[in-house]
Write a protein that holds these residues in place. Structure first.
Motif, short mmCIF file in Angstrom:
data_model
loop_
_atom_site.label_atom_id
_atom_site.label_comp_id
_atom_site.label_asym_id
_atom_site.label_seq_id
_atom_site.Cartn_x
_atom_site.Cartn_y
_atom_site.Cartn_z
N VAL A 1 2.13 4.62 -16.22
CA VAL A 1 1.63 5.09 -14.92
C VAL A 1 0.53 4.14 -14.49
O VAL A 1 -0.49 4.01 -15.17
N THR A 2 0.74 3.44 -13.37
CA THR A 2 -0.27 2.51 -12.87
C THR A 2 -0.81 3.03 -11.54
O THR A 2 -0.08 3.61 -10.74
N ILE A 3 -2.11 2.80 -11.33
CA ILE A 3 -2.80 3.33 -10.16
C ILE A 3 -3.59 2.22 -9.49
O ILE A 3 -4.24 1.42 -10.16
N ASN A 4 -3.52 2.18 -8.17
CA ASN A 4 -4.35 1.21 -7.45
C ASN A 4 -4.39 1.56 -5.97
O ASN A 4 -3.65 2.42 -5.49
N LYS A 5 -5.25 0.86 -5.26
CA LYS A 5 -5.33 1.05 -3.81
C LYS A 5 -4.06 0.52 -3.16
O LYS A 5 -3.21 -0.08 -3.82
N VAL A 6 -3.92 0.74 -1.87
CA VAL A 6 -2.71 0.35 -1.15
C VAL A 6 -2.44 -1.13 -1.35
O VAL A 6 -3.34 -1.97 -1.26
N GLU A 7 -1.18 -1.45 -1.62
CA GLU A 7 -0.81 -2.82 -1.92
C GLU A 7 -0.47 -3.61 -0.65
O GLU A 7 -0.42 -3.07 0.45
N ASP A 8 -0.18 -4.90 -0.83
CA ASP A 8 0.31 -5.72 0.27
C ASP A 8 1.70 -5.24 0.68
O ASP A 8 2.32 -4.42 0.01
N ARG A 9 2.20 -5.78 1.75
CA ARG A 9 3.50 -5.34 2.24
C ARG A 9 4.63 -5.68 1.27
O ARG A 9 5.68 -5.06 1.28
N ASP A 10 4.41 -6.69 0.45
CA ASP A 10 5.46 -7.11 -0.48
C ASP A 10 5.49 -6.17 -1.69
O ASP A 10 4.90 -6.43 -2.73
N ILE A 11 6.19 -5.05 -1.53
CA ILE A 11 6.28 -4.06 -2.60
C ILE A 11 7.52 -4.33 -3.42
O ILE A 11 8.63 -4.37 -2.91
N ARG A 12 7.34 -4.51 -4.71
CA ARG A 12 8.47 -4.79 -5.59
C ARG A 12 9.04 -3.48 -6.12
O ARG A 12 8.83 -3.09 -7.26
N ALA A 13 9.72 -2.77 -5.26
CA ALA A 13 10.26 -1.47 -5.64
C ALA A 13 11.43 -1.62 -6.61
O ALA A 13 12.15 -2.61 -6.59
N ASN A 14 11.61 -0.62 -7.44
CA ASN A 14 12.72 -0.60 -8.38
C ASN A 14 13.30 0.80 -8.39
O ASN A 14 12.55 1.79 -8.38
N ASP A 15 14.61 0.89 -8.41
CA ASP A 15 15.26 2.20 -8.33
C ASP A 15 14.86 3.12 -9.48
O ASP A 15 14.90 4.35 -9.33
N ARG A 16 14.51 2.56 -10.61
CA ARG A 16 14.17 3.39 -11.77
C ARG A 16 12.71 3.85 -11.76
O ARG A 16 12.31 4.68 -12.56
N ASP A 17 11.94 3.29 -10.83
CA ASP A 17 10.52 3.63 -10.76
C ASP A 17 10.28 4.77 -9.77
O ASP A 17 11.06 4.97 -8.83
N LEU A 18 9.20 5.48 -9.98
CA LEU A 18 8.74 6.47 -9.02
C LEU A 18 7.48 5.90 -8.38
O LEU A 18 6.54 5.54 -9.06
N ARG A 19 7.50 5.82 -7.05
CA ARG A 19 6.33 5.32 -6.33
C ARG A 19 5.79 6.45 -5.46
O ARG A 19 6.51 7.01 -4.64
#
Length: 221
Positions: free
Chosen positions: A115-133
């Motif tokens: 589980v990683t936590i941070n402030k809002v990221e840049d527009r380039d979000i490296r989403a992955n189907d197996r991840d929960l964002r």
């Protein structure tokens, strides 16, 4: 970090995100990655810790306040040797570091939920189907009022603090606690921004420079 040492969590304001997170953490599938993002001070870490506490997963959770100097290699080695389900929570974790940790855990099939936590990221979000964002926005004024209205300060000040906080629950709590400690003080921005803990909260959570704080202090509620 013990959940009993933290402010009471308001489930009503974060019901959807809490349900998503607990369902993901409850799943026996492993490994996995949950990414919780949003502006500073909106309750990201509190959400994660409350979900873990609700599922009674504290005993198998390791919390890192930041990835800096954290002994991740030793942690991963221990996990692979013991093959027990662990949860690693990394706060203040930028996107690049989160993806490196994810690769170590998911690609190498470590028995860990990250589980990683941070402030809002840049527009380039490296989403992955197996991840929960999960993205958290600032709370509404009604949410803030419900959270800080504990009877220690009068209603008019509760409403004023909700307006000042702008949806940032951490800032609202800091201001409410300062006001409750000195109920007879004059309640205006000029007096509030002279309190060290409030100045620190505003500076760190909202990124307001000292010059803006001085301007803010000239404005009365």
């Amino acid at each position: 970090m013990c959940s009993s040492d933290l402010p009471k969590f308001d489930e009503q304001s974060r019901a959807t995100q809490l349900a998503e997170l607990t369902e993901y953490l409850r799943s026996p599938a492993r490994p996995g990655h949950v990414r919780v993002v949003g502006p500073a001070g909106v309750g990201k870490t509190r959400l994660v810790l409350h979900a873990l506490d609700q599922l009674d997963l504290g005993a198998c959770t390791v919390y890192a306040p930041s990835p800096k100097n954290a002994p991740f290699s030793a942690f991963f080695k221990w996990c692979s040797e013991h093959n027990g389900r662990m949860i690693l929570v990394v706060d203040e974790c930028d996107e690049a570091t989160a993806m490196q940790l994810r690769a170590e855990i998911v690609d190498h099939q470590q028995p860990v939920v990250l589980v990683t936590i941070n402030k809002v990221e840049d527009r380039d979000i490296r989403a992955n189907d197996r991840d929960l964002r999960i993205h958290l926005d600032p709370m509404t004024e009604d949410d803030i009022i419900r959270i800080i209205d504990d009877g220690n300060i009068d209603k008019s000040r509760v409403f004023a603090i909700a307006r000042i906080a702008g949806g940032f629950v951490k800032l609202a709590r800091v201001v409410a606690e300062a006001v409750a400690r000195d109920r007879n003080s004059v309640f205006n921005l000029s007096s509030l921004v002279t309190v060290d803990v409030i100045r620190d909260a505003v500076r760190s959570l909202l990124g307001i420079p000292d010059a803006a704080l001085r301007w803010l202090g000239a404005v009365a509620l």
